[in-house]
Write a protein that holds these residues in place. Structure first.
Motif, mmCIF file in Angstrom:
data_model
loop_
_atom_site.group_PDB
_atom_site.id
_atom_site.type_symbol
_atom_site.label_atom_id
_atom_site.label_comp_id
_atom_site.label_asym_id
_atom_site.label_seq_id
_atom_site.Cartn_x
_atom_site.Cartn_y
_atom_site.Cartn_z
ATOM 1 N N GLU A 24 28.380 42.770 30.605
ATOM 2 C CA GLU A 24 29.197 43.609 30.380
ATOM 3 C C GLU A 24 28.896 44.782 31.210
ATOM 4 O OE1 GLU A 24 31.427 43.370 27.968
ATOM 5 O OE2 GLU A 24 30.311 41.666 27.591
ATOM 6 N N LEU A 25 27.630 45.196 31.250
ATOM 7 C CA LEU A 25 27.559 46.225 32.655
ATOM 8 C C LEU A 25 28.535 46.649 34.455
ATOM 9 C CD1 LEU A 25 26.317 49.624 33.110
ATOM 10 C CD2 LEU A 25 24.639 48.592 33.831
ATOM 11 N N GLY A 26 27.731 44.899 34.090
ATOM 12 C CA GLY A 26 28.129 44.254 35.514
ATOM 13 C C GLY A 26 29.772 44.294 35.534
ATOM 14 N N ARG A 27 30.287 43.902 34.668
ATOM 15 C CA ARG A 27 31.452 43.496 33.947
ATOM 16 C C ARG A 27 32.157 44.642 34.782
ATOM 17 N NH1 ARG A 27 35.605 40.610 30.729
ATOM 18 N NH2 ARG A 27 33.326 40.130 29.555
ATOM 19 N N LEU A 28 32.016 46.016 34.278
ATOM 20 C CA LEU A 28 32.565 47.255 34.520
ATOM 21 C C LEU A 28 32.334 47.535 35.496
ATOM 22 C CD1 LEU A 28 31.772 49.151 31.214
ATOM 23 C CD2 LEU A 28 33.853 48.200 31.804
ATOM 24 N N LEU A 29 31.445 47.541 36.936
ATOM 25 C CA LEU A 29 31.076 47.821 37.666
ATOM 26 C C LEU A 29 31.946 46.948 38.377
ATOM 27 C CD1 LEU A 29 27.168 48.756 37.381
ATOM 28 C CD2 LEU A 29 29.021 50.483 37.272
ATOM 29 N N MET A 30 31.818 45.556 38.313
ATOM 30 C CA MET A 30 32.745 45.007 39.423
ATOM 31 C C MET A 30 33.993 45.405 39.195
ATOM 32 S SD MET A 30 31.246 41.316 39.664
ATOM 33 C CE MET A 30 30.086 41.043 37.795
ATOM 34 N N TYR A 31 34.789 45.881 38.275
ATOM 35 C CA TYR A 31 35.536 45.999 38.486
ATOM 36 C C TYR A 31 36.343 47.623 39.048
ATOM 37 C CZ TYR A 31 40.120 48.168 36.265
ATOM 38 O OH TYR A 31 41.370 48.683 36.047
ATOM 39 N N GLU A 32 34.795 48.910 38.737
ATOM 40 C CA GLU A 32 35.098 49.050 39.559
ATOM 41 C C GLU A 32 35.134 48.947 41.473
ATOM 42 O OE1 GLU A 32 36.054 52.793 38.866
ATOM 43 O OE2 GLU A 32 36.044 52.025 36.611
ATOM 44 N N ALA A 33 34.481 48.090 41.254
ATOM 45 C CA ALA A 33 33.976 48.142 43.019
ATOM 46 C C ALA A 33 35.069 47.149 43.552
ATOM 47 C CB ALA A 33 32.649 46.946 43.042
ATOM 48 N N SER A 34 36.451 46.302 42.357
ATOM 49 C CA SER A 34 37.382 45.722 43.540
ATOM 50 C C SER A 34 38.516 46.597 43.393
ATOM 51 C CB SER A 34 37.776 44.521 42.637
ATOM 52 O OG SER A 34 37.447 44.876 41.095
ATOM 53 N N ARG A 35 38.221 47.784 42.719
ATOM 54 C CA ARG A 35 40.094 48.727 42.707
ATOM 55 C C ARG A 35 40.151 48.996 44.257
ATOM 56 N NH1 ARG A 35 41.464 52.532 39.057
ATOM 57 N NH2 ARG A 35 39.471 52.619 37.653
ATOM 58 N N ASP A 36 41.169 48.091 44.647
ATOM 59 C CA ASP A 36 41.747 49.001 46.009
ATOM 60 C C ASP A 36 41.290 48.217 46.881
ATOM 61 O OD1 ASP A 36 43.852 50.477 44.939
ATOM 62 O OD2 ASP A 36 42.681 52.037 45.426
ATOM 63 N N TRP A 37 40.291 46.949 46.880
ATOM 64 C CA TRP A 37 39.585 46.248 47.843
ATOM 65 C C TRP A 37 39.801 44.944 47.579
ATOM 66 C CZ3 TRP A 37 34.672 43.079 47.091
ATOM 67 C CH2 TRP A 37 33.950 43.011 48.072
ATOM 68 N N LEU A 38 41.087 44.460 46.836
ATOM 69 C CA LEU A 38 41.326 42.876 47.367
ATOM 70 C C LEU A 38 42.450 42.164 47.579
ATOM 71 C CD1 LEU A 38 40.396 42.009 43.437
ATOM 72 C CD2 LEU A 38 38.711 41.646 45.238
ATOM 73 N N PRO A 39 42.008 41.072 48.479
ATOM 74 C CA PRO A 39 43.219 41.473 49.944
ATOM 75 C C PRO A 39 44.022 40.290 48.433
ATOM 76 C CG PRO A 39 41.740 39.253 49.097
ATOM 77 C CD PRO A 39 41.392 40.626 49.149
ATOM 78 N N THR A 40 45.848 40.917 49.085
ATOM 79 C CA THR A 40 46.954 40.276 47.540
ATOM 80 C C THR A 40 48.094 40.070 48.150
ATOM 81 O OG1 THR A 40 47.619 42.889 47.573
ATOM 82 C CG2 THR A 40 46.300 42.177 46.074
ATOM 83 N N ILE A 41 48.388 38.985 47.605
ATOM 84 C CA ILE A 41 50.176 38.468 48.070
ATOM 85 C C ILE A 41 51.408 38.994 47.145
ATOM 86 C CG2 ILE A 41 49.058 36.243 49.786
ATOM 87 C CD1 ILE A 41 49.674 34.585 47.021
ATOM 88 N N SER A 42 52.551 38.706 47.673
ATOM 89 C CA SER A 42 53.583 39.170 46.887
ATOM 90 C C SER A 42 54.311 38.376 46.927
ATOM 91 C CB SER A 42 54.414 40.433 47.490
ATOM 92 O OG SER A 42 52.960 42.178 47.075
ATOM 93 N N GLY A 43 55.516 38.430 45.962
ATOM 94 C CA GLY A 43 56.110 37.303 46.131
ATOM 95 C C GLY A 43 57.214 38.008 44.574
ATOM 96 N N GLU A 44 58.216 36.476 43.904
ATOM 97 C CA GLU A 44 59.012 36.845 43.033
ATOM 98 C C GLU A 44 58.642 35.421 42.321
ATOM 99 O OE1 GLU A 44 63.222 37.475 44.367
ATOM 100 O OE2 GLU A 44 62.740 38.872 44.566
ATOM 101 N N ILE A 45 58.869 35.694 41.503
ATOM 102 C CA ILE A 45 58.918 34.771 39.997
ATOM 103 C C ILE A 45 60.097 34.916 39.539
ATOM 104 C CG2 ILE A 45 56.237 33.947 40.569
ATOM 105 C CD1 ILE A 45 55.916 35.863 37.941
ATOM 106 N N GLN A 46 59.933 33.706 38.238
ATOM 107 C CA GLN A 46 61.117 33.275 37.407
ATOM 108 C C GLN A 46 60.599 33.668 36.218
ATOM 109 O OE1 GLN A 46 64.352 32.906 37.859
ATOM 110 N NE2 GLN A 46 64.609 33.412 35.012
ATOM 111 N N SER A 47 60.331 35.294 35.560
ATOM 112 C CA SER A 47 59.443 35.331 33.608
ATOM 113 C C SER A 47 60.910 34.698 32.825
ATOM 114 C CB SER A 47 59.695 36.749 33.563
ATOM 115 O OG SER A 47 61.106 37.295 33.331
ATOM 116 N N PRO A 48 60.518 34.485 31.693
ATOM 117 C CA PRO A 48 61.492 33.815 30.822
ATOM 118 C C PRO A 48 62.422 34.734 30.724
ATOM 119 C CG PRO A 48 59.488 33.748 29.754
ATOM 120 C CD PRO A 48 58.980 34.531 30.687
ATOM 121 N N MET A 49 62.710 35.644 31.202
ATOM 122 C CA MET A 49 63.991 36.068 31.139
ATOM 123 C C MET A 49 64.636 37.099 32.445
ATOM 124 S SD MET A 49 63.816 37.146 27.845
ATOM 125 C CE MET A 49 65.127 37.976 28.066
ATOM 126 N N GLY A 50 64.152 36.784 33.055
ATOM 127 C CA GLY A 50 64.719 36.873 35.004
ATOM 128 C C GLY A 50 63.498 36.724 36.278
#
Length: 285
Positions: A107-133
């Motif tokens: 559990e401690l590792g989970r919390l520390l990894m969450y903090e360490a990965s903040r603003d650090w991970l590569p992301t991709i953006s786009g659009e998807i269809q949700s049930p409402m739009g």
């Protein structure tokens, strides 16, 4: 509020410590010869434009002026989350049974990894269809997985929840034991690839940063395979000054995330007060 906390004089003098309070601001502590100094950082600013806040004056210091912080310095993050403090306390208790200890480490590792990965991970953006739009979305980019390197054995417990925190990961195991007489590290298992892709993000997971021999050996192996200091983050349950001093001297730009910093290491290389042998307590051996 700025505050002065007495600290041992043998702490590294050029080490910076961050204690994250929330998403917007971070409390920053630079270890000086005899005190911590508190500063706030806006996430929208670079580390080179941090403004120091006034603190209680000492004999030689009335106020703190604006001063840039070198991005070449090693930074240590000690998140002040109540859950992190709780799990560190469970780990410290010598009456904590093995299954509970192992769960607390995870559990401690989970919390520390969450903090360490903040603003650090590569992301991709786009659009998807949700049930409402149609919705604009952002995902973690699976083409650039984070490399996880647990140091056996105890690192296995601290890294147990990595896959639930980080959607795209590759795990490479390192087995490093310490000679109990010389306190020098010995690599007995190395599953690292011959070469890491350029720009690889690496989390090195070692619960106890005591004398620093093991973690330094691990990072040296990673650097031999192409990892860069600024793309390596260290996750630990407890850290001590000797290890932090070695890391600070050898790996400028490195980031360390730890549950707590203890004041000293004994002549056998154990952190005091620490939490004992993390591997033995995690696996009941």
């Amino acid at each position: 509020m700025a505050r002065v906390i007495t600290s041992p004089t043998h702490f590294p003098t050029d080490l910076a410590i961050f204690s994250r309070r929330n998403v917007i601001t971070t409390r920053f502590y630079r270890i000086g010869s005899s005190q911590f100094r508190s500063e706030k950082i806006s996430r929208s600013r670079s580390l080179s434009t941090i403004v120091r806040q006034p603190i209680r004056a000492t004999n030689s210091q009335a106020t703190m002026e604006k001063q840039p912080i070198s991005e070449e310095k090693m930074l240590v993050f000690v998140p002040p989350h109540a859950l992190i403090k709780h799990w560190v306390s469970v780990l410290r208790n010598d009456q904590t049974p093995c299954p509970v200890f192992k769960n607390a480490m995870a559990e401690l590792g989970r919390l520390l990894m969450y903090e360490a990965s903040r603003d650090w991970l590569p992301t991709i953006s786009g659009e998807i269809q949700s049930p409402m739009g149609v919705a604009s979305v952002e995902f973690i980019d699976p083409r650039e997985p984070v490399t996880i390197v647990p140091i056996l054995r105890a690192g296995l417990a601290l890294v147990e929840h990595a896959s639930s925190i980080l959607p795209a990961t590759k795990t490479y195991h390192l087995g490093i034991c310490r000679n109990e007489e010389t306190l020098q590290p010995h690599v007995y298992l190395n599953k690292l690839p011959d070469n890491l892709p350029e720009g690889s993000r690496v989390l090195v997971v070692d619960p106890m940063l005591a004398t620093g021999g093991t973690i330094v050996a691990a990072i040296d192996l990673l650097k031999d395979r192409g990892a860069d200091n600024k793309n390596i983050k260290v996750i630990s349950a407890v850290a001590a000054p000797p290890a932090l001093q070695k890391l600070s001297e050898k790996f400028p730009g490195l980031h360390v995330y730890t549950g707590t910093i203890d004041p000293t290491v004994n002549d056998k290389g154990f952190i005091i007060p620490g939490l004992g042998d993390a591997g033995d307590r995690s696996f009941g051996t």
